[in-house]
Design an enzyme around this catalytic site. Structure first.
Site, short mmCIF file in Angstrom:
data_model
loop_
_atom_site.label_atom_id
_atom_site.label_comp_id
_atom_site.label_asym_id
_atom_site.label_seq_id
_atom_site.Cartn_x
_atom_site.Cartn_y
_atom_site.Cartn_z
N SER A 191 31.74 43.43 38.13
CA SER A 191 31.33 42.57 37.02
C SER A 191 30.30 42.67 36.29
O SER A 191 30.27 43.86 35.37
CB SER A 191 31.35 41.18 37.84
OG SER A 191 31.36 40.18 36.86
N HIS B 96 39.20 37.76 39.56
CA HIS B 96 38.16 38.31 39.27
C HIS B 96 37.39 38.78 40.68
O HIS B 96 37.20 37.91 41.48
CB HIS B 96 36.92 37.41 38.57
CG HIS B 96 35.77 37.79 38.11
ND1 HIS B 96 35.78 38.82 36.98
CD2 HIS B 96 34.74 37.90 38.63
CE1 HIS B 96 34.56 39.21 36.93
NE2 HIS B 96 33.77 38.69 37.88
N ASP C 283 42.47 37.78 35.12
CA ASP C 283 40.98 37.34 35.31
C ASP C 283 40.46 36.03 34.67
O ASP C 283 40.62 36.20 33.43
CB ASP C 283 40.02 38.57 34.90
CG ASP C 283 38.77 38.58 35.67
OD1 ASP C 283 38.08 37.55 35.45
OD2 ASP C 283 38.01 39.61 36.01
#
Length: 318
Positions: free
Chosen positions: A136, A292, A263
């Protein structure tokens, strides 16, 4: 590995995201905490996983308001440990459980601390393969750093998972309508604002606590706090300079990018398909589902496809 197929009992993007974040038992790996003093007077806390001195060393970067204890960090380290590799999990400033000393903190485009961790890892293991993984926000930092370094990046290979390649679009997604967007946004803002208010109590002449409290969206927080504290004109300037998408074309080491098109944080139009397709060093693997940092597979017992795929890719370049 076969392409990712979501668990039949966990097909939705929010189900994948929430299960992997909140309901997954964290893999247990033996780690030893170290504190590194930095030239600017601040510090970095890192967690080290021991192994043979000649074994590959994996440096892992966590996501927004995560830490070395995050489930995906421990999952990657567990996969590395199964191959008898060593590991080094970096905690960005203020993410180790103790506030950092300076007013500045970490952000999506700040590559200096990651670069310092990679430099130290390279120096201590000059002859062993050095590998990197970012998740991320940490993936954005890693891709940007690799692009900045180009051919000078002293790593054998890297993987970035669920990367927010366009920070403005991702902020809009999290600030958008809907109950789940509110849940995600609120969770991030609660943690970010608590840290910022602690800073405001120590640096009241430079950080206004009322501005921190007034932020109701991530963009408002970045406009009032993240941007100004780190030398940007505001949120838009911060997003433009810190997004990793423009750096994909400059990467010159083997890099695997793993993203899900569903996502909830990262719109599919963020994905750098053209840049990855034109760069022989970059493999972009996208899947219709996965959420995600989810990628939860398995007909009955869950397992985490992206972490296995990441280590498989890195192992192929050792």
């Amino acid at each position: 590995m076969e392409p990712f197929e979501p668990a039949v009992w966990l097909r939705g993007r929010h189900a994948q995201t929430v299960f992997a974040t909140l309901l997954r038992p964290g893999p247990r790996v033996p780690l030893r905490r170290e504190r590194w003093e930095l030239a600017d007077g601040d510090f970095l806390d890192v967690d080290r996983m021991e192994g043979p001195a000649s074994a590959p060393l994996l440096v892992v970067l966590h996501g927004l308001e995560g830490s070395s204890s995050s489930h995906y960090v421990r999952g990657l380290l567990a996969q590395a440990r199964a191959r008898r590799w060593r590991g080094l999990a970096l905690n960005f400033r203020s993410c180790s459980g103790e506030p950092n000393r300076l007013l500045r903190s970490y952000h999506s485009g700040e590559t200096g601390d990651a670069g310092e961790a990679i430099r130290r890892a390279r120096a201590e293991s000059a002859s062993a393969p050095l590998l990197c993984a970012g998740c991320s926000l940490g993936g954005n930092v890693l891709v940007k750093w690799l692009g900045e370094q180009g051919e000078a990046a002293a790593v054998s290979a890297a993987v970035a998972l669920s990367v927010p390649f366009d920070l403005a679009l991702c902020a809009d997604a999290l600030d958008g309508p809907g109950a789940m967007a509110w849940v995600y946004r609120t969770r991030f803002l609660r943690s970010l604002k608590a840290k910022a208010l602690e800073k405001a109590s120590r640096f009241s002449d430079r950080l206004d606590g009322e501005k921190v409290r007034a932020a109701r969206t991530l963009r408002e927080f970045d406009q009032a706090i993240t941007g100004p504290l780190h030398g940007f004109a505001g949120a838009e300037d911060y997003y433009a300079q810190s997004s990793s998408g423009p750096y994909v074309s400059r990467v010159r080491v083997p890099l695997l990018l793993l993203n899900a098109e569903d996502d909830p944080f990262i719109p599919a139009r963020c994905l750098p398909r053209a840049a990855a397709g034109e760069n022989r060093f970059v493999d972009l693997e996208t899947f219709a589902k996965g959420g995600h940092l989810g990628f939860v597979a398995g007909p009955l017992l869950p397992w985490y496809w992206a972490e296995r795929r990441a280590i498989e890719f890195l192992a192929a370049h050792v």
